[in-house]
Write an enzyme that holds these catalytic residues in place. Structure first.
Site, PDB file in Angstrom:
ATOM      1  NE  ARG A 130    -118.544 -53.897  49.827  1.00  0.00           N
ATOM      2  CZ  ARG A 130    -118.707 -54.086  51.142  1.00  0.00           C
ATOM      3  NH1 ARG A 130    -119.623 -53.392  51.815  1.00  0.00           N
ATOM      4  NH2 ARG A 130    -117.967 -54.948  51.786  1.00  0.00           N
ATOM      5  CG  HIS A 161    -114.327 -48.974  43.422  1.00  0.00           C
ATOM      6  ND1 HIS A 161    -113.163 -49.677  43.615  1.00  0.00           N
ATOM      7  CD2 HIS A 161    -115.304 -49.707  44.018  1.00  0.00           C
ATOM      8  CE1 HIS A 161    -113.423 -50.791  44.295  1.00  0.00           C
ATOM      9  NE2 HIS A 161    -114.727 -50.828  44.538  1.00  0.00           N
ATOM     10  CG  HIS A 210    -119.353 -58.235  47.561  1.00  0.00           C
ATOM     11  ND1 HIS A 210    -118.704 -58.175  48.760  1.00  0.00           N
ATOM     12  CD2 HIS A 210    -118.654 -57.442  46.724  1.00  0.00           C
ATOM     13  CE1 HIS A 210    -117.653 -57.376  48.664  1.00  0.00           C
ATOM     14  NE2 HIS A 210    -117.604 -56.903  47.441  1.00  0.00           N
ATOM     15  CD1 TRP A 246    -111.759 -45.457  44.818  1.00  0.00           C
ATOM     16  CD2 TRP A 246    -113.735 -45.751  45.839  1.00  0.00           C
ATOM     17  NE1 TRP A 246    -111.754 -46.695  45.410  1.00  0.00           N
ATOM     18  CE2 TRP A 246    -112.945 -46.911  46.032  1.00  0.00           C
ATOM     19  CE3 TRP A 246    -115.016 -45.717  46.397  1.00  0.00           C
ATOM     20  CZ2 TRP A 246    -113.390 -48.027  46.752  1.00  0.00           C
ATOM     21  CZ3 TRP A 246    -115.462 -46.823  47.119  1.00  0.00           C
ATOM     22  CH2 TRP A 246    -114.672 -47.954  47.296  1.00  0.00           C
TER      23      TRP A 246
HETATM   24 FE1  HIF Z   1    -115.682 -52.546  45.416  1.00  0.00          FE
HETATM   25  N1  HIF Z   1    -114.977 -52.201  47.285  1.00  0.00           N
HETATM   26  N2  HIF Z   1    -114.072 -53.723  45.009  1.00  0.00           N
HETATM   27  N3  HIF Z   1    -116.446 -52.974  43.584  1.00  0.00           N
HETATM   28  N4  HIF Z   1    -117.327 -51.452  45.892  1.00  0.00           N
HETATM   29  C1  HIF Z   1    -115.559 -51.422  48.247  1.00  0.00           C
HETATM   30  C2  HIF Z   1    -116.709 -50.679  48.114  1.00  0.00           C
HETATM   31  C3  HIF Z   1    -117.501 -50.645  47.000  1.00  0.00           C
HETATM   32  C4  HIF Z   1    -113.019 -53.968  45.860  1.00  0.00           C
HETATM   33  C5  HIF Z   1    -112.932 -53.594  47.186  1.00  0.00           C
HETATM   34  C6  HIF Z   1    -113.829 -52.740  47.813  1.00  0.00           C
HETATM   35  C7  HIF Z   1    -115.825 -53.691  42.622  1.00  0.00           C
HETATM   36  C8  HIF Z   1    -114.561 -54.224  42.680  1.00  0.00           C
HETATM   37  C9  HIF Z   1    -113.768 -54.253  43.796  1.00  0.00           C
HETATM   38  C10 HIF Z   1    -118.349 -51.150  45.026  1.00  0.00           C
HETATM   39  C11 HIF Z   1    -118.559 -51.742  43.796  1.00  0.00           C
HETATM   40  C12 HIF Z   1    -117.646 -52.565  43.139  1.00  0.00           C
HETATM   41  C13 HIF Z   1    -114.762 -51.451  49.432  1.00  0.00           C
HETATM   42  C14 HIF Z   1    -115.073 -50.721  50.722  1.00  0.00           C
HETATM   43  C15 HIF Z   1    -113.680 -52.261  49.173  1.00  0.00           C
HETATM   44  C16 HIF Z   1    -112.540 -52.598  50.108  1.00  0.00           C
HETATM   45  C17 HIF Z   1    -116.124 -51.467  51.549  1.00  0.00           C
HETATM   46  C18 HIF Z   1    -116.471 -50.682  52.783  1.00  0.00           C
HETATM   47  O1  HIF Z   1    -115.563 -50.456  53.605  1.00  0.00           O
HETATM   48  O2  HIF Z   1    -117.644 -50.279  52.944  1.00  0.00           O
HETATM   49  C19 HIF Z   1    -112.012 -54.707  45.140  1.00  0.00           C
HETATM   50  C20 HIF Z   1    -110.670 -55.182  45.724  1.00  0.00           C
HETATM   51  C21 HIF Z   1    -112.467 -54.875  43.859  1.00  0.00           C
HETATM   52  C22 HIF Z   1    -111.745 -55.561  42.682  1.00  0.00           C
HETATM   53  C23 HIF Z   1    -110.839 -54.618  41.975  1.00  0.00           C
HETATM   54  C24 HIF Z   1    -116.649 -53.700  41.340  1.00  0.00           C
HETATM   55  C25 HIF Z   1    -115.965 -52.869  40.296  1.00  0.00           C
HETATM   56  C26 HIF Z   1    -115.570 -51.559  40.850  1.00  0.00           C
HETATM   57  C27 HIF Z   1    -116.897 -55.088  40.701  1.00  0.00           C
HETATM   58  C28 HIF Z   1    -117.879 -53.046  41.807  1.00  0.00           C
HETATM   59  O3  HIF Z   1    -118.929 -52.866  41.122  1.00  0.00           O
HETATM   60  C29 HIF Z   1    -119.164 -50.106  45.586  1.00  0.00           C
HETATM   61  C30 HIF Z   1    -120.362 -49.446  44.906  1.00  0.00           C
HETATM   62  C31 HIF Z   1    -118.626 -49.794  46.828  1.00  0.00           C
HETATM   63  C32 HIF Z   1    -119.119 -48.734  47.803  1.00  0.00           C
HETATM   64  C33 HIF Z   1    -120.002 -49.343  48.862  1.00  0.00           C
HETATM   65  C34 HIF Z   1    -120.528 -48.327  49.846  1.00  0.00           C
HETATM   66  O4  HIF Z   1    -121.047 -48.768  50.878  1.00  0.00           O
HETATM   67  O5  HIF Z   1    -120.457 -47.118  49.617  1.00  0.00           O
END
Ligand code: HIF
Length: 295
Positions: free
Chosen positions: A47, A174, A51, A190
């Site tokens: 993540r 995810h 970001h 997820w």
């Molecule tokens: Fe995420 N994402 N992501 N994301 N994400 C969260 C957590 C992770 C979006 C929202 C969230 C991508 C796209 C989007 C990861 C990887 C990627 C969380 C939760 C939210 C809300 C954060 C928390 O509470 O800790 C949105 C709206 C996206 C656009 C659709 C990417 C594609 C899936 C680009 C991507 O690689 C990962 C890994 C996590 C888990 C982080 C963790 O701490 O476990």
């Protein structure tokens, strides 16, 4: 160490082998998570890499992974980045050992190592990012808002230069990790294997029945059967929008296709905002997994 200091003093030019050493240390450090989440910093590192890169705006050429601006306020305090200090702190230990690497290279290499070590596809990567300044911090609001629909997802990812197929391919990440109420407000993982890279995100989207969770938190879905899994509104949209759905179904049915397309899209994501001439190699490298080096 003294040896490393001496190397820097003599204008040390790191080779692929030096970056492989950093990769190997990252692999160790993300596994050394005791009782943090599911015993791995891998997902939060994936993540961070995303970001750090996903702020890119192709029209102005601003944002992206080049300058590692999330080190600075206000970007470190942007709501979307809540919780990412965990990943930055874990990687700071490695920066202390390998002071020659830039933060942008370290964070993106960590994203690659995390995906690969969690049994995901090989992700081509190459170094060349440089540390920037506070003045390079992009404005807030460039990362996606999970409560929104398809038009918002397209606005955000088209701005980075991605198309529908690439958007859906990225979203399979995810499969990893979870939401934290004290970070995003959302809650839960997820998939049933949040530290293994699989195409389960798409399979579950289509195979389970998803219902709105009844709680005081933000609108999210839960699986009707076990109530232990979640989907964000932006995840669920992949089954509702006709163009997105076509790709999501294809990735649910064909894990090899997903791995291939994810690899290409994630590699592209991690290079956003880096001028081509800054890269040290004309083609990205394939870093070896720890397993490959020991067998
Ligand atoms: Fe995420 N994402 N992501 N994301 N994400 C969260 C957590 C992770 C979006 C929202 C969230 C991508 C796209 C989007 C990861 C990887 C990627 C969380 C939760 C939210 C809300 C954060 C928390 O509470 O800790 C949105 C709206 C996206 C656009 C659709 C990417 C594609 C899936 C680009 C991507 O690689 C990962 C890994 C996590 C888990 C982080 C963790 O701490 O476990």
């Amino acid at each position: 160490s003294a040896a490393q200091t001496a190397k820097v003093a003599t204008n040390f030019v790191p080779t692929k082998e030096d970056y492989q050493k950093v990769y190997n240390r990252i692999a160790e450090v993300i596994d050394d998570a005791d009782d943090y989440d599911n015993g791995s910093f891998g997902p939060v590192v994936v993540r961070l890499a995303w970001h750090a890169s996903g702020t890119y705006d192709k029209t102005t050429g601003t944002g992206g992974s080049n300058y590692a601006t999330m080190r600075f306020q206000p970007e470190s305090l942007h709501g979307a980045n809540a919780g990412l200090h965990v990943a930055r702190e874990v990687l700071e230990k490695i920066k202390q050992e390998f002071s020659w690497i830039s933060y942008g290279d370290l964070w993106t290499l960590a994203g690659v190592a995390a995906v690969q070590e969690m049994a995901g596809p090989k992700v081509p990567w190459r170094p060349g990012r440089i540390d920037g300044f506070e003045s390079h911090v992009p404005p807030d609001g460039r990362l996606p808002d999970a409560s929104q629909g398809a038009p918002h997802i397209r606005d955000i990812f088209y701005r980075m230069g991605f198309d529908d197929q690439e958007i859906v391919a990225l979203c399979g990440a995810h499969a990893l990790g979870r939401c934290h109420t004290d970070r995003s407000g959302y809650d839960g993982p997820w998939t049933f294997s949040p530290t293994t890279f699989t195409n389960d995100f798409y399979k579950l989207l289509f195979d389970e029945k998803w219902v709105w969770k009844k709680w005081n938190g933000p609108k999210q879905l839960e699986d009707k059967k076990t109530k232990s899994l979640m989907m964000l509104p932006t995840d669920y949209v992949l089954t509702q929008d006709k163009s997105f759905k076509k790709y999501a179904k294809a990735y649910a049915d064909d894990v090899d296709l997903f791995f291939k397309d994810f690899s290409a899209a994630y590699s592209k994501l991690l290079e956003l905002g880096v001028p081509t001439q800054q890269f040290v190699a004309s083609e990205a490298w394939i870093m070896q997994t720890v397993d490959e080096q020991t067998s």
